[in-house]
Design a protein around this motif. Structure first.
Motif, PDB file in Angstrom:
ATOM      1  N   SER A 121      -1.685  13.332  -8.123  1.00  0.00           N
ATOM      2  CA  SER A 121      -2.154  12.770  -9.401  1.00  0.00           C
ATOM      3  C   SER A 121      -3.622  12.385  -9.325  1.00  0.00           C
ATOM      4  O   SER A 121      -4.301  12.349 -10.344  1.00  0.00           O
ATOM      5  CB  SER A 121      -1.359  11.513  -9.746  1.00  0.00           C
ATOM      6  N   VAL A 122      -4.091  12.030  -8.130  1.00  0.00           N
ATOM      7  CA  VAL A 122      -5.496  11.628  -8.005  1.00  0.00           C
ATOM      8  C   VAL A 122      -6.334  12.900  -7.884  1.00  0.00           C
ATOM      9  O   VAL A 122      -6.066  13.754  -7.052  1.00  0.00           O
ATOM     10  CB  VAL A 122      -5.696  10.644  -6.831  1.00  0.00           C
ATOM     11  N   SER A 159       2.370   1.759  -3.294  1.00  0.00           N
ATOM     12  CA  SER A 159       1.357   2.127  -4.305  1.00  0.00           C
ATOM     13  C   SER A 159       1.055   3.618  -4.303  1.00  0.00           C
ATOM     14  O   SER A 159       0.587   4.154  -5.312  1.00  0.00           O
ATOM     15  CB  SER A 159       0.060   1.355  -4.070  1.00  0.00           C
ATOM     16  N   THR A 160       1.322   4.307  -3.189  1.00  0.00           N
ATOM     17  CA  THR A 160       1.115   5.767  -3.182  1.00  0.00           C
ATOM     18  C   THR A 160       2.039   6.425  -4.207  1.00  0.00           C
ATOM     19  O   THR A 160       1.725   7.479  -4.739  1.00  0.00           O
ATOM     20  CB  THR A 160       1.400   6.403  -1.799  1.00  0.00           C
ATOM     21  N   GLU A 191     -10.425   2.160  -3.992  1.00  0.00           N
ATOM     22  CA  GLU A 191      -9.674   2.322  -5.247  1.00  0.00           C
ATOM     23  C   GLU A 191      -8.193   1.984  -5.031  1.00  0.00           C
ATOM     24  O   GLU A 191      -7.573   1.275  -5.814  1.00  0.00           O
ATOM     25  CB  GLU A 191      -9.816   3.765  -5.756  1.00  0.00           C
ATOM     26  N   PHE A 192      -7.672   2.491  -3.933  1.00  0.00           N
ATOM     27  CA  PHE A 192      -6.251   2.357  -3.632  1.00  0.00           C
ATOM     28  C   PHE A 192      -5.857   0.883  -3.465  1.00  0.00           C
ATOM     29  O   PHE A 192      -4.820   0.432  -3.960  1.00  0.00           O
ATOM     30  CB  PHE A 192      -6.027   3.152  -2.348  1.00  0.00           C
ATOM     31  N   LEU A 220      -8.626   9.962  -2.849  1.00  0.00           N
ATOM     32  CA  LEU A 220      -8.323   8.554  -3.146  1.00  0.00           C
ATOM     33  C   LEU A 220      -8.901   7.666  -2.046  1.00  0.00           C
ATOM     34  O   LEU A 220      -8.444   7.704  -0.898  1.00  0.00           O
ATOM     35  CB  LEU A 220      -6.807   8.365  -3.245  1.00  0.00           C
ATOM     36  N   SER A 250       0.853  -1.199   0.000  1.00  0.00           N
ATOM     37  CA  SER A 250       0.000   0.000   0.000  1.00  0.00           C
ATOM     38  C   SER A 250       0.880   1.236   0.000  1.00  0.00           C
ATOM     39  O   SER A 250       0.645   2.173  -0.773  1.00  0.00           O
ATOM     40  CB  SER A 250      -0.887   0.059   1.249  1.00  0.00           C
ATOM     41  N   LEU A 300       2.552   5.440  -7.082  1.00  0.00           N
ATOM     42  CA  LEU A 300       1.836   5.427  -8.372  1.00  0.00           C
ATOM     43  C   LEU A 300       0.593   6.292  -8.321  1.00  0.00           C
ATOM     44  O   LEU A 300       0.366   7.127  -9.188  1.00  0.00           O
ATOM     45  CB  LEU A 300       1.391   3.997  -8.713  1.00  0.00           C
ATOM     46  N   LYS A 301      -0.227   6.081  -7.294  1.00  0.00           N
ATOM     47  CA  LYS A 301      -1.558   6.711  -7.279  1.00  0.00           C
ATOM     48  C   LYS A 301      -1.501   8.194  -6.912  1.00  0.00           C
ATOM     49  O   LYS A 301      -2.260   8.994  -7.427  1.00  0.00           O
ATOM     50  CB  LYS A 301      -2.491   5.983  -6.293  1.00  0.00           C
ATOM     51  N   THR A 351      -4.779  -1.184  -6.491  1.00  0.00           N
ATOM     52  CA  THR A 351      -3.376  -1.065  -6.924  1.00  0.00           C
ATOM     53  C   THR A 351      -2.465  -1.823  -5.954  1.00  0.00           C
ATOM     54  O   THR A 351      -1.547  -2.532  -6.370  1.00  0.00           O
ATOM     55  CB  THR A 351      -2.960   0.420  -6.984  1.00  0.00           C
TER      56      THR A 351
END
Ligand code: HEM
Length: 293
Positions: free
Chosen positions: A253-254, A224-225, A264-265, A260, A221, A227-228, A268
């Motif tokens: 980016s979100v 993944s931040t 959804e998170f 976010l 997780s 990316l998200k 990813t």
């Protein structure tokens, strides 16, 4: 007082605590699902105006960056350290209320309010403190094997580096070099590959290596931040991870108006975690993944 009185009181209190914390978590999941649905139908914010007006970082203008000095408290989380380095959280990194952490993380990174309650509340419980009343120093979050764990992408294991507030240049450079997206940006597959490699190396080098299933998912997780929230962009990540600074002009980016959500998170995070082959027994026949040139 007699054990006959104390023991049932202890049992009742423990049952009460378990029930209230389970109910709280369930309510957060329901709340988060509602926000997820709202995001599906609502318009995204403009890319250059994700941070609300009046908040630090609106229109990409971030408060002055001042690196941590002697006596400032920092932790294993680059995102929280960056907030303190910009004075969005107290620059000292000390005496932060869990409620303040909630609102500031929400404003700065556009995470949904459900996440911004859930994680600080989890941290408060982990530290045996009260979310509504108590405060913490950033370094308090580094209790080993709670949220902070071995095999991280930006920190040496705590057995080798006691001060988890410091990014490891060696590990961050390796992470920044592993991207296979456009312009070398990070993808979910890159994060699976580098996490698998990092965990395998950490396990081989660290005689006290440990990583629970929960920590594996938490680790994925966290990564993944990148990316998200950061969009996987190496140019921004270099500044964010090495200096723990928010780049000038940067916006999350979100762009969803509700931020976010965990719903959804987690998609990813699961993609990253379930894509790690290194943690399967060799007999399954998956060789270690290599970066494609
Ligand atoms: C809401 C409160 C938050 C808390 C209490 C928290 C706490 C932590 C902790 C304790 C770690 C260390 C885990 C490890 O050992 O690898 C960590 C790592 C990390 N966190 Fe946070 N965090 C929070 C919010 C965020 C946000 C909003 C972001 C992104 C915008 C973020 C991004 C990261 C990243 C990228 C890592 C590094 C992972 C690694 O080195 O593998 N965190 N966080």
């Amino acid at each position: 007082m007699s054990l006959v009185v104390v023991a049932p009181a202890r049992i009742l209190y423990s049952a009460y605590s378990t029930i209230t914390s389970t109910l709280t978590d369930l309510l957060v999941v329901v709340w988060d699902s509602g926000l997820f649905v709202c995001n599906l139908v609502a318009f995204n914010r403009p890319a250059n105006a994700v941070i609300p007006n009046g908040c630090p970082g609106a229109r990409g203008v971030w408060p002055t960056y001042v690196p941590p000095g002697e006596g400032d408290s920092r932790c294993s989380c680059p995102a929280l350290n960056a907030m303190a380095n910009h004075g969005i959280l107290p620059h000292s990194g000390r005496g932060i209320s869990f409620r303040e952490l909630n609102t500031k993380v929400r404003e700065t990174y556009n995470f949904a309010p459900s996440f911004c309650f859930f994680v600080p509340n989890f941290a408060a419980n982990m530290l045996c403190r009260n979310y509504w009343k108590d405060t913490f120093d950033l370094s308090d979050l580094d209790v080993h094997n709670c949220i902070e764990h071995d095999g991280s992408l930006t920190r040496e294991d705590s057995i080798f580096e006691r001060d988890q507030g410091k990014p490891s240049k060696r590990l961050v450079e390796e992470l920044l070099a592993c991207g296979t997206g456009p312009g070398g940006d990070l993808t979910a597959a890159d994060l699976s590959r580098i996490s698998g490699k990092r965990r395998a190396e950490s396990k081989a080098a660290n005689g006290q290596f440990s990583l629970t299933t929960f920590q594996r998912f938490f680790g994925s997780s966290n990564s993944s931040t990148l990316l998200k929230i950061m969009g996987g962009k190496i140019k921004d990540l270099r500044v964010f991870l090495l200096e723990e600074r928010i780049p000038d002009g940067w916006q999350p980016s979100v762009r969803h108006p509700m931020g976010l959500t965990m719903a959804e998170f987690n998609q990813t995070a699961m993609r990253v975690e379930f894509g790690i082959t290194e943690e399967l027994p060799a007999s399954f026949g998956f060789s270690q993944q290599k970066k494609k040139d």
